[in-house]
Design a protein around this motif. Structure first.
Motif, PDB file in Angstrom:
ATOM      1  N   VAL A  89      65.575  29.035  35.691  1.00 38.37           N
ATOM      2  CA  VAL A  89      64.590  29.423  36.706  1.00 38.37           C
ATOM      3  C   VAL A  89      64.767  30.892  37.081  1.00 38.37           C
TER       4      VAL A  89
ATOM      5  N   VAL B 181      60.707  25.554  35.936  1.00 39.28           N
ATOM      6  CA  VAL B 181      60.209  24.943  37.175  1.00 39.28           C
ATOM      7  C   VAL B 181      59.413  23.684  36.842  1.00 39.28           C
TER       8      VAL B 181
ATOM      9  N   ASP C  90      42.705  42.066  39.337  1.00 42.98           N
ATOM     10  CA  ASP C  90      42.389  42.904  40.492  1.00 42.98           C
ATOM     11  C   ASP C  90      41.707  44.180  40.008  1.00 42.98           C
TER      12      ASP C  90
ATOM     13  N   GLU D 156      61.260  31.139  33.566  1.00 43.36           N
ATOM     14  CA  GLU D 156      61.149  30.706  34.967  1.00 43.36           C
ATOM     15  C   GLU D 156      60.131  29.585  35.142  1.00 43.36           C
TER      16      GLU D 156
ATOM     17  N   ARG E 226      37.837  46.939  44.260  1.00 43.44           N
ATOM     18  CA  ARG E 226      36.925  46.370  45.253  1.00 43.44           C
ATOM     19  C   ARG E 226      36.551  44.922  44.926  1.00 43.44           C
ATOM     20  N   THR E 227      36.743  44.557  43.694  1.00 44.11           N
ATOM     21  CA  THR E 227      36.386  43.184  43.302  1.00 44.11           C
ATOM     22  C   THR E 227      37.573  42.513  42.622  1.00 44.11           C
ATOM     23  N   VAL E 228      37.495  41.208  42.560  1.00 43.53           N
ATOM     24  CA  VAL E 228      38.488  40.426  41.818  1.00 43.53           C
ATOM     25  C   VAL E 228      37.726  39.627  40.762  1.00 43.53           C
ATOM     26  N   LYS E 229      38.185  39.769  39.534  1.00 46.01           N
ATOM     27  CA  LYS E 229      37.537  39.027  38.446  1.00 46.01           C
ATOM     28  C   LYS E 229      38.357  37.767  38.174  1.00 46.01           C
ATOM     29  N   ILE E 230      37.681  36.632  38.254  1.00 42.10           N
ATOM     30  CA  ILE E 230      38.373  35.381  37.947  1.00 42.10           C
ATOM     31  C   ILE E 230      37.877  34.889  36.604  1.00 42.10           C
ATOM     32  N   LYS E 231      38.838  34.701  35.709  1.00 47.91           N
ATOM     33  CA  LYS E 231      38.467  34.279  34.345  1.00 47.91           C
ATOM     34  C   LYS E 231      38.967  32.859  34.108  1.00 47.91           C
ATOM     35  N   LEU E 232      38.073  32.033  33.587  1.00 50.71           N
ATOM     36  CA  LEU E 232      38.433  30.657  33.255  1.00 50.71           C
ATOM     37  C   LEU E 232      38.186  30.446  31.766  1.00 50.71           C
ATOM     38  N   LYS E 233      39.258  30.131  31.056  1.00 54.40           N
ATOM     39  CA  LYS E 233      39.105  29.902  29.613  1.00 54.40           C
ATOM     40  C   LYS E 233      38.513  28.519  29.415  1.00 54.40           C
ATOM     41  N   LEU E 234      37.392  28.470  28.729  1.00 59.98           N
ATOM     42  CA  LEU E 234      36.665  27.204  28.577  1.00 59.98           C
ATOM     43  C   LEU E 234      37.385  26.224  27.652  1.00 59.98           C
TER      44      LEU E 234
END
Lengths: 539, 505
Positions: free
Chosen positions: B339, B349, B229, B345, B232-240
């Motif tokens: 949990v 699960v 977060d 936790e 104003r923006t949300v950074k989405i990170k995807l580990k390749l």
């Protein structure tokens, strides 16, 4: 630049706005979505022929039709035993042949009730403080049930009952929460409607009245409790009052529906004599059979988790104790069905437990809206592991749908709730459609044949046609070109009446089928046969 | 040195306890039975086609260089056999057979191919015990409670009985437990490759593993996604490095496809979809075929079976956990405790979800009994998973005398029952079949007790050296007693705070 990672930067505002919009309009979206599902489902079951498989569905449609068309049309054709509201609701549409024979005149109210019940489930969960995910999940549990999808596509009374009962409990719970007298009046209204659909509604009325008395007595004392009880019951029991009055006026016996020759009591007495009413006076068996019916209608996974959800709800100290207690009314269908089985007023066959067939297994579906609410509540409260529960549900439902696991459909296809009368009705369609003359038949025994023959109702002389019936059963050769009856079966009122006239010799048995035999008047008697409705208009 | 000796002693005791019920017998000439001939008598290693079908595949590969059976092997594999295009092969996926191939070859050098092949499963069972211990430790249990977890898993459930067979259960548990342990590591290339490999191995060993491992794989994949977060923006990170989950899976998936192509002619047609055949084949009858019911279930998991399935697998005296290994419920309680701890936790699960999925799947299965079997064999993956929680339950409630009494009673009972299956047979009929047998066989472990009373055992050690000297009932009682005493001592030690600290490894 980090080559091991892919980064996407998304502006926050559009998503927040979208989510806020969805949250604000979620109920409308639910309504639209359910409406689409409802129509698709109806078309699917109409096309595969299951839309009219239930014997009772055909009877319901015929009752509605007889009010508007026949030898003695009128409201009196609403009859007794079956409560009248579903048939009254059909009247505006069922005059149309397509609406009658497609079953749409009856299915429309089921479809509307399906959408409305989904909305009530959503609103109920919202009232309990459940978040968006839990509310939507509750609706999903309701509509992703093949039994519900099937029942909403046919002219049966289940979905209308679900809607009115759930709406009644919703308003009652709202009253417990807000103390708003209008909510109580609305609760009484919905419960009153449910009392005009099925007798489950009568039990719900009593249960709700008990909750109201308990709540107010505790809060404000006896006098106030008395006042609220009268307020609630005046409106809530108005339907019952009207029904008793109806029976008294039409059948000269206020309890004709309960003890008359066509009543469930009479039917069950026969079953008891035949030794198949095993649940009577057997509480454990009644409980077992209803539990199985409930589980088979909703899956063991949903039932077990819903029970957990109910317990979580009833012990959740964040919710007002009175509100928690009021939600127990959601279990009224469960209690009613077990009581009815125990007292012998109801019959329910579960294949493998009570013989090798299904019968009335759809009674187990009356708990589905309640189970959906309890499940939605559980999903909301279980923050950790919520996704796992949803994923497991998805697994169960995927295979349930892929494997066509719907006991109500099995009951309709191969159980005792279906009657394959196509041979008899096919014969009439082929031989009577283009000929003149009435068909003498007992609607009580053979309504399915009347429906499936696709002949106009006015071609049939049955118990409800007053003087036509009296005349035809006294002098069948003057009125009935064909007689459809189960020969040698005194339960068939046509046979019971005809056999004492010795007129059967004027007929030839032209077809013999497992469900009924067809007799046709010999040609030498055709000249004296009445082929037009010449009797004076009957009141 | 301080720890080495006790660990060695424990290792020796465990090995001895496992070796004791290993299946075998001697022939009249004094040589070992089952090594060169396939005797399917009960009790014995070939009593169940679940083992013998896989063994037949091993033999076919080694002796004939083919996946197809000759007549003898077909007879051994029946009814877990498929006939297709005039050839016979195993209905099972080939993973277990491929895995024991080196052991068979090694054993063959010494004239004990069957013992070596089956011994591979027993060895894997010992490894699984260790894995349960390690997972229990990672979940927060102390050394001794973790050891109790592992010990009870192997010696207090029907895992012991199936450690002596050539079925898929312990191999499946190996893959599942390794995957859980791997999940504790941070996402990375090697970790993802290994997880992918394990998923492929799981599929090769048994098809349902693809479902059971799915929650773990989804969770593992989800670990590569992060949202930050930034106002104003949300950074989405995807580990390749996520791609290596798939890359690890592909080789063994390819191997599975290749095997299918060899036996069925198509990479995607599984032997199970073709269906079972008898050997010798039954003559075809010319009865009129009924048109298929369009509403009949076509997929294996039928929700309407679930209520009965849950009863059979959890409660019933036929196959229920409550009857055969109630200690598992204590493990479940322990995992619910995990949990509630932030550090464990998510993994707890995942473990509970996998166990829940196993129960959900097999309760919907048409045959929750697992045919003729000892205890709920289909729930063995869930048994292993839930056993990891036993140590946590002990850690939490060891100060309660009531819990202690209850735990020791339940654990003792579970060990008592587990021994019956290990020393005799897995071939206990379901009730609905037992009632129709010409000679009635009890449908609970009462059957195993009967065999013990009749001195009938599959134990090689007993048959070689103790038969005629010590009654089998005495041997079994001593075995049960050793197990119960070991757990009691361990539990007592666990209750003493100062001896071992948590996370000492």
């Amino acid at each position: 630049m980090n080559i091991t990672e892919l980064t996407l930067t998304i502006p926050r505002q559009p998503f927040e706005r979208m989510f806020a919009w969805i949250s604000r309009h979620a109920l409308v979206l639910v309504l639209i979505f359910l409406a689409i599902i409802s129509v698709v489902s109806y078309v699917h079951f109409y096309q595969n022929g299951l839309g009219l498989a239930y014997n009772d569905a055909r009877s319901h449609l015929d009752i509605g039709r007889r009010v508007v068309e026949g030898l003695k049309p009128g409201l009196a054709q609403l009859g007794s035993v079956w409560l009248p509201l579903p048939h009254i609701l059909m009247i505006p549409m069922i005059w149309n042949d397509f609406m009658w024979h497609s079953g749409l005149a009856g299915a429309l109210q089921s479809m509307t009730s399906f959408v409305a019940t989904g909305a009530v489930i959503y609103m109920f969960l919202r009232m309990l403080g459940v978040g968006l995910l839990g509310r939507v999940f509750g609706v999903v549990v309701f509509f992703l049930n093949l039994n519900v999808l099937y029942l909403q596509s046919i002219a049966m009374t289940e979905l209308l009952l679900f809607f009115t009962m759930t709406a009644g409990v919703y308003e009652l719970t709202k009253w417990h929460k807000t103390d708003n007298i209008l909510a109580l009046i609305r609760a009484a209204f919905w419960v009153m409607l449910s009392t005009l659909i099925r007798y489950d509604g009568w039990f719900l009325l009593a249960y709700c009245a008990g909750l109201i008395v308990f709540h107010i007595w505790k809060k404000r004392g006896y006098r106030a409790a008395e006042g609220y009880f009268i307020l609630f019951c005046t409106l809530g029991s108005f339907g019952i009052f009207l029904w008793l009055l109806w029976n008294q006026l039409i059948f000269k016996d206020a309890l004709y529906f309960a003890f008359g020759p066509f009543s469930a009591h009479a039917q069950q007495a026969q079953l008891e004599t035949a030794g198949v009413l095993m649940t009577k006076k057997n509480l454990l068996l009644s409980l077992k059979i209803y539990l199985y019916a409930m589980v088979f209608n909703s899956t063991a996974y949903v039932t077990i988790l819903a029970v957990v959800g109910a317990v979580v709800l009833w012990f959740d100290k964040r919710i007002n104790p009175a509100v928690r207690l009021s939600t127990s009314a959601l279990c009224a269908p469960f209690l009613f069905n077990i009581l009815a089985l125990y007292l012998g007023h109801s019959v329910l066959f579960v294949q493998g437990i009570s013989g090798n067939t299904w019968f009335n297994v759809r009674y187990g579906a009356t708990m589905i809206p309640s189970l959906a609410i309890f499940m939605g509540y559980l999903i909301d409260r279980v923050k950790i592991g919520r996704l796992s529960l949803i994923a497991l549900y998805a697994f169960v439902i995927f295979f349930s749908v892929a494997n066509n696991d719907a006991v109500t459909i099995d009951d309709a296809r191969v159980g005792s709730s279906q009657k394959n009368v196509s041979e008899v009705s096919g014969y009439l369609k082929t031989h009577a459609a283009n000929e003149e003359g009435f068909i003498l038949i007992s609607a009580a025994s053979h309504d399915a044949i009347i429906f499936s023959s696709e002949l106009p109702m006015k071609r049939f002389i049955h118990e409800g046609t007053g003087s036509y019936w009296e005349s035809a059963t006294t002098s069948p050769d003057r009125w009935a070109r064909w007689i459809v009856m189960r020969t040698h079966d005194d339960n068939d009122l046509t046979y019971k009446a005809i056999r004492v006239t010795n007129q059967l010799s004027k007929y030839t048995m032209v077809a013999k089928f497992p469900f009924a035999d067809v007799y046709e008047l010999k040609s030498e008697y055709l000249s004296t046969l009445n082929t037009e409705p010449t009797l004076p208009k009957q009141k | 040195m301080k720890r080495t000796l006790p660990l060695m002693a424990i290792g020796l005791i465990l090995t001895a306890l496992l070796a004791m019920p290993l299946k075998g017998d001697k022939l009249p000439d004094g040589s070992l039975a089952y090594q060169q001939t396939e005797d399917t008598r009960v009790p014995g290693p070939f009593e169940s086609s679940g083992s013998s079908s896989r063994y037949a595949l091993v033999e076919a590969i080694v002796k004939s260089g083919t996946f197809f059976f000759n007549d003898v092997q077909a007879g051994l594999a029946a009814p877990d056999l498929v006939q297709y295009n005039g050839k016979y092969f195993s209905i099972f996926t080939p993973g277990v057979s491929f895995a024991v191939l080196p052991f068979y070859l090694l054993g063959n050098l010494f004239g004990i191919p069957q013992l070596a092949a089956y011994g591979a499963t027993t060895l894997v069972a010992l490894v699984n015990l260790l894995l349960v211990v390690l997972i229990a430790r990672r979940l927060g249990a102390g050394i001794i409670p973790s050891f109790i977890s592992g010990f009870i898993f192997l010696f207090g459930t029907n895992a012991l009985t199936y450690a002596l067979t050539l079925t898929q259960h312990h191999w499946s548990m190996l893959v599942i437990l390794l995957a859980i342990l791997t999940l504790f590591k941070q996402p990375g290339l090697l970790r993802n490759l290994f997880l992918g490999l394990l998923y492929g191995a799981g599929l090769l060993i048994d098809i349902p593993n693809a479902f059971i491992l799915l929650p773990l794989m989804v969770y593992a994949a989800g670990q590569h996604l992060a949202g930050i977060d930034e106002g104003r923006t949300v950074k989405i990170k995807l580990k390749l490095v996520l791609i290596f989950l798939l890359l690890g899976f592909i080789p063994l998936l390819g191997a599975f496809g290749w095997y299918n192509k060899q036996v069925t002619g198509s990479a995607t047609r599984l032997a199970q979809f073709i269906g079972r055949s008898d050997y010798p084949p039954k003559p075809k009858t010319t009865t009129e075929k009924k048109p298929p019911d369009p509403y009949a279930p076509t997929l294996p998991f039928y929700s309407r079976n679930q209520l009965n399935g849950l009863y059979i697998l959890l409660i019933s005296n036929e196959r229920g956990w409550l009857y055969y290994s109630p200690i598992v419920f204590i493990g479940m309680a322990g995992l619910f405790l995990a949990v509630k701890r932030k550090e464990t936790e998510k993994i707890a699960v995942v473990i509970l979800t996998m166990a829940g999925l196993t129960i959900t799947m097999y309760s919907s299965f048409g045959d929750p009994w697992g045919g003729w079997s000892f205890g709920p064999r289909y729930l063995l993956p869930a048994t292993a998973l839930l056993s990891t929680g036993i140590g946590l339950a002990i850690e939490r409630w060891k100060r309660s005398i009531l819990f202690g009494l209850a735990f020791l009673t339940i654990a003792g009972y579970s060990i008592y029952v587990a021994a019956f299956g290990a020393f005799t047979t897995t071939q206990v009929p379901p009730k609905q079949e037992a009632e129709h047998l010409v000679t009635f066989i009890p449908y609970t472990y009462a059957y195993n007790q009967q065999l013990i009373d009749q001195n009938k055992t599959g134990s090689l050690v007993y048959n070689l050296w103790l038969n005629g000297r010590v009654p089998l009932t005495t041997v079994v009682m001593m075995y049960q007693g050793i197990g119960i005493v070991l757990v009691s001592i361990a539990y007592t030690l666990a209750c003493r705070k100062r001896i071992f600290k948590k996370n000492d490894i």
